[in-house]
Scaffold this motif. Structure first.
Motif, mmCIF file in Angstrom:
data_model
loop_
_atom_site.group_PDB
_atom_site.id
_atom_site.type_symbol
_atom_site.label_atom_id
_atom_site.label_comp_id
_atom_site.label_asym_id
_atom_site.label_seq_id
_atom_site.Cartn_x
_atom_site.Cartn_y
_atom_site.Cartn_z
ATOM 1 N N ALA A 1 7.881 -83.931 -66.617
ATOM 2 C CA ALA A 1 6.871 -84.996 -66.617
ATOM 3 C C ALA A 1 5.761 -84.691 -65.610
ATOM 4 C CB ALA A 1 7.525 -86.342 -66.309
ATOM 5 N N GLY A 2 6.123 -84.148 -64.472
ATOM 6 C CA GLY A 2 5.121 -83.775 -63.472
ATOM 7 C C GLY A 2 4.200 -82.679 -63.978
ATOM 8 N N ALA A 3 4.769 -81.702 -64.684
ATOM 9 C CA ALA A 3 3.958 -80.621 -65.251
ATOM 10 C C ALA A 3 2.992 -81.167 -66.296
ATOM 11 C CB ALA A 3 4.860 -79.550 -65.854
ATOM 12 N N ILE A 4 3.458 -82.098 -67.106
ATOM 13 C CA ILE A 4 2.583 -82.718 -68.113
ATOM 14 C C ILE A 4 1.443 -83.460 -67.420
ATOM 15 C CG2 ILE A 4 2.453 -84.556 -69.847
ATOM 16 C CD1 ILE A 4 5.224 -83.628 -70.802
ATOM 17 N N ASN A 5 1.761 -84.242 -66.390
ATOM 18 C CA ASN A 5 0.699 -84.968 -65.686
ATOM 19 C C ASN A 5 -0.283 -84.012 -65.012
ATOM 20 O OD1 ASN A 5 1.315 -87.534 -66.455
ATOM 21 N ND2 ASN A 5 1.586 -88.331 -64.395
ATOM 22 N N LEU A 6 0.217 -82.953 -64.423
ATOM 23 C CA LEU A 6 -0.682 -81.968 -63.816
ATOM 24 C C LEU A 6 -1.610 -81.362 -64.863
ATOM 25 C CD1 LEU A 6 1.429 -79.926 -61.248
ATOM 26 C CD2 LEU A 6 -0.647 -81.234 -60.799
ATOM 27 N N MET A 7 -1.059 -81.042 -66.018
ATOM 28 C CA MET A 7 -1.859 -80.459 -67.086
ATOM 29 C C MET A 7 -2.922 -81.450 -67.567
ATOM 30 S SD MET A 7 -0.646 -79.077 -70.827
ATOM 31 C CE MET A 7 -0.339 -80.737 -71.401
ATOM 32 N N LEU A 8 -2.523 -82.695 -67.831
ATOM 33 C CA LEU A 8 -3.472 -83.704 -68.318
ATOM 34 C C LEU A 8 -4.548 -84.013 -67.284
ATOM 35 C CD1 LEU A 8 -1.006 -86.153 -70.116
ATOM 36 C CD2 LEU A 8 -2.622 -84.567 -71.193
ATOM 37 N N MET A 9 -4.133 -84.127 -66.035
ATOM 38 C CA MET A 9 -5.100 -84.411 -64.973
ATOM 39 C C MET A 9 -6.036 -83.219 -64.765
ATOM 40 S SD MET A 9 -2.535 -86.444 -62.445
ATOM 41 C CE MET A 9 -3.685 -86.884 -61.171
ATOM 42 N N GLY A 10 -5.504 -82.010 -64.886
ATOM 43 C CA GLY A 10 -6.345 -80.824 -64.790
ATOM 44 C C GLY A 10 -7.371 -80.771 -65.915
ATOM 45 N N MET A 11 -6.950 -81.135 -67.116
ATOM 46 C CA MET A 11 -7.875 -81.177 -68.247
ATOM 47 C C MET A 11 -8.963 -82.225 -68.010
ATOM 48 S SD MET A 11 -5.001 -80.753 -71.229
ATOM 49 C CE MET A 11 -6.038 -80.910 -72.657
ATOM 50 N N ASN A 12 -8.563 -83.376 -67.458
ATOM 51 C CA ASN A 12 -9.554 -84.408 -67.147
ATOM 52 C C ASN A 12 -10.516 -83.938 -66.065
ATOM 53 O OD1 ASN A 12 -8.760 -86.217 -69.047
ATOM 54 N ND2 ASN A 12 -8.041 -87.773 -67.629
ATOM 55 N N MET A 13 -9.995 -83.251 -65.069
ATOM 56 C CA MET A 13 -10.853 -82.755 -64.003
ATOM 57 C C MET A 13 -11.843 -81.721 -64.559
ATOM 58 S SD MET A 13 -9.750 -81.429 -60.233
ATOM 59 C CE MET A 13 -9.177 -83.029 -59.686
ATOM 60 N N LYS A 14 -11.346 -80.853 -65.411
ATOM 61 C CA LYS A 14 -12.200 -79.846 -66.030
ATOM 62 C C LYS A 14 -13.311 -80.510 -66.858
ATOM 63 C CE LYS A 14 -11.719 -75.721 -68.937
ATOM 64 N NZ LYS A 14 -10.735 -74.931 -69.698
ATOM 65 N N ASP A 15 -12.957 -81.509 -67.643
ATOM 66 C CA ASP A 15 -13.966 -82.225 -68.432
ATOM 67 C C ASP A 15 -14.940 -82.983 -67.534
ATOM 68 O OD1 ASP A 15 -13.028 -81.258 -70.822
ATOM 69 O OD2 ASP A 15 -11.908 -83.069 -71.358
ATOM 70 N N GLY A 16 -14.443 -83.527 -66.434
ATOM 71 C CA GLY A 16 -15.321 -84.203 -65.480
ATOM 72 C C GLY A 16 -16.322 -83.246 -64.860
ATOM 73 N N LEU A 17 -15.860 -82.056 -64.524
ATOM 74 C CA LEU A 17 -16.763 -81.047 -63.974
ATOM 75 C C LEU A 17 -17.805 -80.628 -65.011
ATOM 76 C CD1 LEU A 17 -14.204 -78.877 -61.969
ATOM 77 C CD2 LEU A 17 -16.027 -80.312 -61.011
ATOM 78 N N ARG A 18 -17.401 -80.558 -66.256
ATOM 79 C CA ARG A 18 -18.365 -80.245 -67.317
ATOM 80 C C ARG A 18 -19.394 -81.365 -67.449
ATOM 81 N NH1 ARG A 18 -13.957 -77.806 -71.236
ATOM 82 N NH2 ARG A 18 -14.248 -75.615 -70.708
ATOM 83 N N MET A 19 -18.926 -82.598 -67.372
ATOM 84 C CA MET A 19 -19.840 -83.740 -67.487
ATOM 85 C C MET A 19 -20.854 -83.753 -66.357
ATOM 86 S SD MET A 19 -17.079 -86.638 -68.673
ATOM 87 C CE MET A 19 -18.091 -87.976 -68.139
ATOM 88 N N SER A 20 -20.436 -83.328 -65.185
ATOM 89 C CA SER A 20 -21.335 -83.339 -64.028
ATOM 90 C C SER A 20 -22.242 -82.114 -63.995
ATOM 91 C CB SER A 20 -20.525 -83.413 -62.735
ATOM 92 O OG SER A 20 -19.861 -82.180 -62.506
ATOM 93 N N GLY A 21 -21.987 -81.156 -64.884
ATOM 94 C CA GLY A 21 -22.782 -79.936 -64.901
ATOM 95 C C GLY A 21 -22.308 -78.891 -63.916
ATOM 96 N N ARG A 22 -21.191 -79.133 -63.248
ATOM 97 C CA ARG A 22 -20.667 -78.177 -62.266
ATOM 98 C C ARG A 22 -19.854 -77.071 -62.914
ATOM 99 N NH1 ARG A 22 -19.213 -81.381 -56.831
ATOM 100 N NH2 ARG A 22 -21.057 -82.699 -56.833
ATOM 101 N N LEU A 23 -19.557 -77.234 -64.185
ATOM 102 C CA LEU A 23 -18.809 -76.232 -64.926
ATOM 103 C C LEU A 23 -19.484 -76.096 -66.281
ATOM 104 C CD1 LEU A 23 -16.144 -74.537 -64.745
ATOM 105 C CD2 LEU A 23 -15.029 -76.414 -65.928
#
Length: 152
Positions: A122-144
């Motif tokens: 469950a922790g690995a799943i949450n890390l993966m989902l949160m990482g995906m959200n962080m990646k999308d957030g960085l894309r939204m901000s133009g930092r990625l």
């Protein structure tokens, strides 16, 4: 201000889960029973009292921020967050509490390790989902930069 709260709370939440995950694996591989007891205890206190509010702040601030935005990235982030929250409340928190109690009692049996595996999964799943959200957030901000998958 909301954006700063969102970013900080997201980093804290991810760091907590990563720390809990890695410390659990390390202590199981090279630690003594006393070390396992200490790690399990620290995950519950102060760990959960840092993690739970940080996830709530991340979700709440993300919800507020999403009201003024739209698009595929926002929608994907919105779809992931309920899974992160439910996984945390229904699986991770109860597992952490039960494992802490069992470890404190010295009960390192098959049940303990089955629940430990569930917690790690469950922790690995949450890390993966949160990482995906962080990646999308960085894309939204133009930092990625965007990837070909985003443009579909």
């Amino acid at each position: 201000m909301i954006l700063i709260i969102h970013r900080i709370s997201a980093v804290i939440a991810m760091a907590c889960i990563a720390l809990f995950f890695s410390s659990t694996i390390i202590v199981e591989l090279i630690g003594a029973a006393e070390s396992i007891v200490i790690v399990k205890s620290l995950i519950v206190w102060p760990g959960l009292f840092i993690l739970v509010p940080s996830i709530a702040l991340t979700g709440g601030s993300g919800f507020v921020l999403s009201k003024s935005r739209n698009g595929k990235l926002v929608e994907r982030k919105k779809k992931r967050m309920p899974f992160v929250g439910v996984n945390g409340i229904v699986v991770l928190v109860p597992c952490a509490i039960v494992l802490d109690r069992w470890a404190s009692a010295g009960s390192f049996d098959t049940q303990f390790y089955m629940v430990q595996c569930l917690e790690l999964f469950a922790g690995a799943i949450n890390l993966m989902l949160m990482g995906m959200n962080m990646k999308d957030g960085l894309r939204m901000s133009g930092r990625l930069g965007s990837s070909p998958i985003i443009s579909r």
